[in-house]
Write a protein that holds these residues in place. Structure first.
Motif, PDB file in Angstrom:
ATOM      1  N   ALA A 113       3.071  10.290  -9.563  1.00 36.39           N
ATOM      2  CA  ALA A 113       2.343  10.510 -10.814  1.00 36.39           C
ATOM      3  C   ALA A 113       1.523  11.793 -10.746  1.00 36.39           C
ATOM      4  O   ALA A 113       1.448  12.558 -11.722  1.00 36.39           O
ATOM      5  N   LEU A 114       0.903  12.040  -9.596  1.00 39.93           N
ATOM      6  CA  LEU A 114       0.099  13.249  -9.423  1.00 39.93           C
ATOM      7  C   LEU A 114       0.962  14.503  -9.502  1.00 39.93           C
ATOM      8  O   LEU A 114       0.588  15.494 -10.152  1.00 39.93           O
ATOM      9  N   VAL A 115       2.121  14.461  -8.858  1.00 38.75           N
ATOM     10  CA  VAL A 115       3.039  15.608  -8.903  1.00 38.75           C
ATOM     11  C   VAL A 115       3.514  15.844 -10.327  1.00 38.75           C
ATOM     12  O   VAL A 115       3.611  16.986 -10.797  1.00 38.75           O
ATOM     13  N   TRP A 116       3.813  14.757 -11.037  1.00 39.19           N
ATOM     14  CA  TRP A 116       4.281  14.861 -12.428  1.00 39.19           C
ATOM     15  C   TRP A 116       3.212  15.501 -13.307  1.00 39.19           C
ATOM     16  O   TRP A 116       3.489  16.435 -14.072  1.00 39.19           O
ATOM     17  N   LEU A 117       1.979  15.019 -13.206  1.00 39.50           N
ATOM     18  CA  LEU A 117       0.894  15.569 -14.020  1.00 39.50           C
ATOM     19  C   LEU A 117       0.617  17.025 -13.645  1.00 39.50           C
ATOM     20  O   LEU A 117       0.389  17.872 -14.516  1.00 39.50           O
ATOM     21  N   GLY A 118       0.648  17.310 -12.338  1.00 39.18           N
ATOM     22  CA  GLY A 118       0.449  18.685 -11.895  1.00 39.18           C
ATOM     23  C   GLY A 118       1.537  19.615 -12.402  1.00 39.18           C
ATOM     24  O   GLY A 118       1.275  20.759 -12.794  1.00 39.18           O
ATOM     25  N   LEU A 168       0.822  -1.209   0.000  1.00 36.20           N
ATOM     26  CA  LEU A 168       0.000   0.000   0.000  1.00 36.20           C
ATOM     27  C   LEU A 168       0.856   1.260   0.000  1.00 36.20           C
ATOM     28  O   LEU A 168       0.546   2.240  -0.685  1.00 36.20           O
ATOM     29  N   LEU A 169       1.938   1.217   0.777  1.00 33.18           N
ATOM     30  CA  LEU A 169       2.840   2.363   0.820  1.00 33.18           C
ATOM     31  C   LEU A 169       3.465   2.619  -0.540  1.00 33.18           C
ATOM     32  O   LEU A 169       3.545   3.758  -1.014  1.00 33.18           O
ATOM     33  N   GLY A 170       3.910   1.532  -1.200  1.00 35.90           N
ATOM     34  CA  GLY A 170       4.490   1.669  -2.532  1.00 35.90           C
ATOM     35  C   GLY A 170       3.487   2.223  -3.527  1.00 35.90           C
ATOM     36  O   GLY A 170       3.819   3.099  -4.339  1.00 35.90           O
ATOM     37  N   SER A 171       2.250   1.740  -3.469  1.00 34.15           N
ATOM     38  CA  SER A 171       1.202   2.229  -4.372  1.00 34.15           C
ATOM     39  C   SER A 171       0.909   3.707  -4.120  1.00 34.15           C
ATOM     40  O   SER A 171       0.733   4.486  -5.061  1.00 34.15           O
ATOM     41  N   PHE A 172       0.877   4.084  -2.844  1.00 35.71           N
ATOM     42  CA  PHE A 172       0.618   5.487  -2.499  1.00 35.71           C
ATOM     43  C   PHE A 172       1.715   6.401  -3.027  1.00 35.71           C
ATOM     44  O   PHE A 172       1.447   7.457  -3.610  1.00 35.71           O
ATOM     45  N   LEU A 173       2.985   5.995  -2.840  1.00 32.74           N
ATOM     46  CA  LEU A 173       4.102   6.814  -3.310  1.00 32.74           C
ATOM     47  C   LEU A 173       4.110   6.926  -4.826  1.00 32.74           C
ATOM     48  O   LEU A 173       4.391   7.997  -5.382  1.00 32.74           O
ATOM     49  N   ALA A 174       3.804   5.815  -5.516  1.00 30.52           N
ATOM     50  CA  ALA A 174       3.745   5.852  -6.973  1.00 30.52           C
ATOM     51  C   ALA A 174       2.640   6.782  -7.459  1.00 30.52           C
ATOM     52  O   ALA A 174       2.822   7.567  -8.394  1.00 30.52           O
TER      53      ALA A 174
END
Length: 342
Positions: free
Chosen positions: A99-104, A89-95
């Protein structure tokens, strides 16, 4: 001290290393008849290094070791299901966060291309096309390495541009070559050769160990400002972006001119904001951070303009060592410039 386990084929004749001793039982047996034998020894390295093994030689009559480990053969690792799920879950959250930061960052980059015009008009002349800007650098390649977002953005706003480079970059006796590279780079960035000036003075060498004379440097800069009726000067801040002494000397010279009231009326000075090492090398991921930071002017290049900046940097063939290629790929200064009024 926990024993190390040394595994090797059983048919090997392996005398116990000097200084080692057996602390448990001697294992035999395997599924397919190739029996491994294991000696648990208190010293894995100390005693083995004294034998031929430590010099990379094979043991007499033995094949190379199959495994060196801290645990007996057959020992397996396993995690509790709850821990494994938590890590997943931690790995999924960080990924997802990355991705959100990249798109933003990409969205802000597209939107931010016009912000420079607004912030520039607020900090400098009322109209961007009234700007007569002088970029003051220390070495050939500074204009592309650090100031490309500023130069390309000002060009987009129809500002008139001049560049004053305060040394020929002759540290490795390549001064003439680097002057030519500078002119080529400036042409790509939109500064005509007639507006590019290189100071080649023996008291202003390209050398981080030499402290440039503030009065001499101020004299050259002020003369260039007055001759070309400059109303906006751009240079390094007190940190010099990279900490280079020659970069910092430019800031000191401009600060001296301003504090002494020698700059023409209406002439503003913008300094390029230094950032920490992590932010320096996260490219467009620094866009959201830069938008949240305080600055007077923020220039963000579009993807096409960023490629133009990279082409300008590649004009400096003499400087393109491996780490410069890394810089071109990852440096936020190839995309973003945050500037503050002096």
């Amino acid at each position: 001290m926990n024993p190390f386990w040394v595994e090797f084929p059983q048919r090997a004749h392996f005398p116990l290393p000097k200084g080692g001793h057996v602390v448990g039982q001697f294992w035999k047996g395997s599924e397919k008849g190739v029996s491994p034998a294991c000696y648990p020894c208190h010293s894995l390295l100390g005693s083995l290094k004294e034998e031929s093994l430590g010099q990379g030689k094979a043991l007499p009559g033995a094949e190379p070791f199959c495994r060196l480990s801290l645990f007996p053969p057959g020992t397996t690792w396993s995690l509790p299901v709850s821990v494994a799920m938590a890590l997943a879950l931690l790995g999924s959250f960080l990924a997802a966060l990355l991705a959100l930061v990249w798109l933003g960052s990409r969205w802000l980059r597209r939107r931010g291309a016009g912000w420079g015009h607004q912030t520039l008009c607020a900090a400098g002349p009322a109209r961007a096309d009234d700007v007569r800007a002088l970029v003051v650098t220390a070495h050939p390649d500074d204009e592309a390495m650090f100031f490309a977002p500023t130069i390309l953005s000002l060009g987009r706003f129809q500002a008139q541009l001049w560049l004053l480079c305060c040394s020929s970059g002759n540290y490795y006796n390549q001064g003439e070559l680097r002057k030519n590279e500078l002119v080529q780079s400036c042409a790509i960035l939109g500064i005509p050769p007639s507006n590019v000036t290189v100071i080649d003075h023996r008291d202003l060498p390209d050398d981080p160990a030499v402290e440039w004379d503030t009065h001499l440097l101020s004299t050259f800069v002020l003369k260039h400002i007055e001759t070309n009726h400059i109303n906006l000067v751009i240079t390094f801040d007190a940190g010099g972006v990279s900490g280079h002494a020659n970069h910092i000397a430019l800031y000191t010279a401009l600060r001296s001119l301003q504090s002494e009231g020698k700059l023409p009326e209406g002439c503003r000075v913008l300094t390029l904001k230094s950032v920490n090492l992590l932010r320096k090398y996260i490219s467009i991921l620094d866009v959201p951070i830069s938008c949240l930071q305080s600055q007077d002017v923020l220039f963000i290049l579009t993807k096409e303009e960023s490629e133009q900046a990279k082409r300008a940097m590649r004009c400096h063939h003499s400087q393109l060592l491996w780490f410069r290629h890394t810089y071109i790929l990852f440096s936020r200064f190839m995309v973003i410039n945050s500037l503050c009024l002096l």
